[in-house]
Motif scaffolding. Structure first.
Motif, PDB file in Angstrom:
ATOM      1  N   UNK A  44     -57.579   7.761   0.612  1.00 40.04           N
ATOM      2  CA  UNK A  44     -57.939   6.919  -0.531  1.00 40.04           C
ATOM      3  C   UNK A  44     -58.501   7.773  -1.668  1.00 40.04           C
ATOM      4  N   UNK A  45     -59.182   8.848  -1.318  1.00 39.55           N
ATOM      5  CA  UNK A  45     -59.786   9.718  -2.323  1.00 39.55           C
ATOM      6  C   UNK A  45     -58.869  10.884  -2.708  1.00 39.55           C
ATOM      7  N   UNK A  46     -57.571  10.734  -2.450  1.00 37.74           N
ATOM      8  CA  UNK A  46     -56.598  11.764  -2.834  1.00 37.74           C
ATOM      9  C   UNK A  46     -55.941  11.350  -4.145  1.00 37.74           C
ATOM     10  N   UNK A  47     -56.096  12.158  -5.182  1.00 41.79           N
ATOM     11  CA  UNK A  47     -55.618  11.820  -6.529  1.00 41.79           C
ATOM     12  C   UNK A  47     -54.108  11.662  -6.622  1.00 41.79           C
ATOM     13  N   UNK A  48     -53.362  12.289  -5.722  1.00 42.87           N
ATOM     14  CA  UNK A  48     -51.898  12.264  -5.844  1.00 42.87           C
ATOM     15  C   UNK A  48     -51.323  10.850  -5.748  1.00 42.87           C
ATOM     16  N   UNK A  49     -52.064   9.939  -5.130  1.00 43.57           N
ATOM     17  CA  UNK A  49     -51.568   8.574  -4.978  1.00 43.57           C
ATOM     18  C   UNK A  49     -51.715   7.752  -6.257  1.00 43.57           C
ATOM     19  N   UNK A  50     -52.391   8.288  -7.255  1.00 50.04           N
ATOM     20  CA  UNK A  50     -52.712   7.480  -8.441  1.00 50.04           C
ATOM     21  C   UNK A  50     -52.205   8.103  -9.743  1.00 50.04           C
ATOM     22  N   UNK A  51     -51.319   9.085  -9.640  1.00 47.36           N
ATOM     23  CA  UNK A  51     -50.835   9.757 -10.846  1.00 47.36           C
ATOM     24  C   UNK A  51     -49.998   8.837 -11.724  1.00 47.36           C
ATOM     25  N   UNK A  52     -49.419   7.783 -11.129  1.00 44.47           N
ATOM     26  CA  UNK A  52     -48.601   6.857 -11.915  1.00 44.47           C
ATOM     27  C   UNK A  52     -49.448   5.894 -12.741  1.00 44.47           C
ATOM     28  N   UNK A  53     -50.749   5.832 -12.476  1.00 38.04           N
ATOM     29  CA  UNK A  53     -51.641   4.952 -13.217  1.00 38.04           C
ATOM     30  C   UNK A  53     -52.184   5.669 -14.442  1.00 38.04           C
ATOM     31  N   UNK A  54     -52.204   4.964 -15.580  1.00 40.89           N
ATOM     32  CA  UNK A  54     -52.711   5.595 -16.805  1.00 40.89           C
ATOM     33  C   UNK A  54     -54.175   5.983 -16.657  1.00 40.89           C
ATOM     34  N   UNK A  55     -54.917   5.194 -15.881  1.00 43.47           N
ATOM     35  CA  UNK A  55     -56.334   5.489 -15.674  1.00 43.47           C
ATOM     36  C   UNK A  55     -56.602   6.292 -14.425  1.00 43.47           C
ATOM     37  N   UNK A  56     -55.531   6.714 -13.741  1.00 41.78           N
ATOM     38  CA  UNK A  56     -55.676   7.553 -12.559  1.00 41.78           C
ATOM     39  C   UNK A  56     -56.498   6.905 -11.457  1.00 41.78           C
ATOM     40  N   UNK A  57     -57.218   7.736 -10.730  1.00 39.13           N
ATOM     41  CA  UNK A  57     -57.975   7.250  -9.578  1.00 39.13           C
ATOM     42  C   UNK A  57     -59.091   6.293  -9.979  1.00 39.13           C
ATOM     43  N   UNK A  58     -59.650   6.466 -11.179  1.00 37.92           N
ATOM     44  CA  UNK A  58     -60.718   5.561 -11.616  1.00 37.92           C
ATOM     45  C   UNK A  58     -60.197   4.154 -11.802  1.00 37.92           C
ATOM     46  N   UNK A  59     -58.982   4.033 -12.318  1.00 35.72           N
ATOM     47  CA  UNK A  59     -58.382   2.700 -12.460  1.00 35.72           C
ATOM     48  C   UNK A  59     -58.164   2.064 -11.095  1.00 35.72           C
ATOM     49  N   UNK A  60     -57.645   2.854 -10.153  1.00 33.85           N
ATOM     50  CA  UNK A  60     -57.399   2.340  -8.808  1.00 33.85           C
ATOM     51  C   UNK A  60     -58.695   1.908  -8.137  1.00 33.85           C
ATOM     52  N   UNK A  61     -59.747   2.726  -8.286  1.00 32.00           N
ATOM     53  CA  UNK A  61     -61.017   2.389  -7.647  1.00 32.00           C
ATOM     54  C   UNK A  61     -61.671   1.185  -8.311  1.00 32.00           C
ATOM     55  N   UNK A  62     -61.431   1.031  -9.613  1.00 30.45           N
ATOM     56  CA  UNK A  62     -61.942  -0.160 -10.283  1.00 30.45           C
ATOM     57  C   UNK A  62     -61.325  -1.415  -9.693  1.00 30.45           C
ATOM     58  N   UNK A  63     -60.033  -1.334  -9.351  1.00 26.87           N
ATOM     59  CA  UNK A  63     -59.343  -2.486  -8.759  1.00 26.87           C
ATOM     60  C   UNK A  63     -59.732  -2.676  -7.300  1.00 26.87           C
ATOM     61  N   UNK A  64     -60.005  -1.562  -6.624  1.00 22.61           N
ATOM     62  CA  UNK A  64     -60.329  -1.630  -5.204  1.00 22.61           C
ATOM     63  C   UNK A  64     -61.758  -2.092  -4.959  1.00 22.61           C
ATOM     64  N   UNK A  65     -62.723  -1.411  -5.593  1.00 20.07           N
ATOM     65  CA  UNK A  65     -64.124  -1.677  -5.276  1.00 20.07           C
ATOM     66  C   UNK A  65     -64.815  -2.625  -6.249  1.00 20.07           C
ATOM     67  N   UNK A  66     -64.119  -2.990  -7.331  1.00 21.17           N
ATOM     68  CA  UNK A  66     -64.708  -3.988  -8.223  1.00 21.17           C
ATOM     69  C   UNK A  66     -64.818  -5.323  -7.507  1.00 21.17           C
TER      70      UNK A  66
END
Length: 483
Positions: free
Chosen positions: A361-383
């Motif tokens: 989950x904390x590997x950045x390679x999974x979120x390169x397609x997101x404009x906000x990267x891992x921070x965007x993903x974590x906002x959706x996950x842990x928000x």
């Protein structure tokens, strides 16, 4: 029997809607009714416009008024109208009327059918895009029992008129496929999208039943929906039947466990039981309103290359035997799974996982397609109101890795600490130490190699089921005798 017309031939290109409707209309033995509620009479309109419908269309109706609808089909226990139960009542009622009003003596070769839908299109505020149930109950031989194809759809378009037209296309495809493509259900599924785009409509549940579908396993049909990109996730209940995810998850507290479950082991069940006990102690979590979901991702099913349907069925059968609800999804990233659950529930959620999953989950390679990267993903996950229950890992040197000593990429260290010390990640401490060394891949290899001792690594009853059904290539003395 395959219904054919004299002089008719199959074209490589997709037949037009008019061609499909006309082929049905010109078959003098196909005869039935259309009952459409909630989005106009868009399906029957295709058959009227094609011409020759007088020999096919016995009746077309649309009981829009709720009192009229209740007077015809009865009142639902939950008072709702866009439900599977309502659709089934419509199909059963309309077929009964045909059988009552059209004598077999006069029409010995007629193959009766009833097409029905009950649908809610997008609301004026465009807050809810709409959904519906669609089905056909029909014969392919006059003296045969009825077959059924019932599906649930979700509209993706933002205009009610477009949704109505989409429904009419889908309905025409369904009726045509039911009569002319029923012998290959997997192809029938794909043909439902003729003249449609997946951006217009999502089919998230389908069930086949009746004599022509006696060999169809609806779980495999569910798998096809995800494989074909018709939906992102499908669900089936412990009894093995497909169920509508919205109905199972609506306003529930949800605890999800992702794994290969190939096969399900003692460590999987220990993770489930211990995380479940912790989840029930959370604020605003009530046991009677809690749903546990065992999730298998499409990427996991493809881990060995192309999806092995028998392997999929083996996993599904074992999880169902343990009384679990199973979700097959196309969500490689966890935040997509949480977003999916959030469509149906705003209540507290939990994810139970092992150490390696959390590190991923904390590997950045999974979120390169997101404009906000891992921070965007974590906002959706842990928000969301979510908590991760972490099951420890035993290392080769005998040490134990927990949330306190696991190592993430140096760039992710502070981000991990933030979520860890804000209570979003909690350790499962009351685990069974004897199960930590159990891995599904080890059990699978032992089964394949004919080694002894794998049975003790599995939950009670699972080993017997594997042997009885020869799952995962398990060969027993009894299996050889049966051959």
């Amino acid at each position: 029997m395959e219904i054919t017309l004299k002089g008719d031939k199959e074209f490589d290109e997709v037949p037009s809607l008019r061609t499909k409707a006309l082929r049905i209309n010109l078959n003098e033995n196909i005869y039935g009714t259309f009952a459409e509620i909630g989005a106009g009479q868009e399906t029957v309109r295709q058959f009227f416009r094609a011409g020759g419908g007088s020999g096919t269309i016995a009746k077309a109706m649309s009981a829009y008024d709720k009192d009229f609808s209740d007077a015809i089909y009865g009142i639902e226990d939950d008072g709702r109208y866009v439900t599977e139960a309502r659709l089934r009542k419509m199909l059963t009622h309309e077929i009964a009327l045909i059988e009552e009003r059209i004598t077999r003596d006069k029409h010995p070769n007629k193959m009766f059918f009833s097409y029905a839908n009950t649908v809610a299109t997008i609301d004026f505020a465009k807050k809810y895009k709409g959904h519906g149930w669609v089905g056909v109950k029909y014969q392919v031989e006059p003296d045969q029992e009825y077959n059924e194809i019932i599906l649930h759809l979700r509209f993706k378009e933002n205009d009610a008129r477009l949704q109505q037209e989409t429904l009419g296309i889908l309905g025409t495809n369904l009726i045509y496929g039911a009569f002319y493509k029923y012998n290959v259900p997997k192809k029938l599924l794909r043909y439902l999208y003729d003249h449609l785009d997946k951006d217009q409509i999502e089919i998230d549940t389908i069930n086949f039943s009746g004599p022509v579908f006696k060999d169809v396993d609806n779980r495999l049909m569910s798998l096809q929906l995800v494989k074909n990109g018709m939906t992102d996730a499908v669900m089936f209940a412990p009894d093995g039947n497909n169920v509508l995810p919205a109905r199972v998850l609506y306003k529930k507290n949800i605890l999800a466990l992702r794994g290969s479950f190939r096969p399900v082991t003692m460590v999987n069940m220990d993770m489930y039981q211990k995380s479940y006990e912790m989840f029930l102690k959370e604020n605003r979590v009530v046991e009677k309103n809690t749903q546990v979901v065992f999730e298998i991702t499409l990427s996991n099913l493809r881990a060995e290359g192309e999806i092995d349907e028998q392997d999929f069925m083996d996993r599904a059968r074992l999880l169902c035997s343990l009384g679990q609800t199973v979700l097959i999804s196309n969500f490689q990233e966890y935040y997509k799974l949480v977003e999916y659950f959030s469509q149906y529930s705003k209540n507290r959620m939990g994810l139970a996982m092992g150490v390696n999953n959390l590190i991923d989950i904390f590997d950045e390679k999974y979120y390169r397609h997101l404009s906000g990267g891992i921070l965007e993903a974590f906002g959706k996950l842990f928000f969301k109101d979510l908590r991760v229950y972490l099951y420890p890992m035993e290392n080769e040197d005998g040490t134990i890795t927990t949330s306190e000593n696991l190592k993430v990429h140096p760039r992710m260290k502070e981000l991990y600490k933030f979520f860890k010390y804000n209570g979003k990640v909690v350790d499962i401490t009351d685990y069974n130490p004897s199960t930590l060394s159990i891995f599904s891949r080890t059990v699978l290899k032992m089964i394949a190699d004919g080694e002894e001792g794998w049975e003790a690594m599995l939950p009670e009853g699972v080993a017997n089921l594997i042997k009885e059904k020869s799952l995962f290539g398990c060969e027993t003395e009894q299996a050889f005798l049966d051959e």
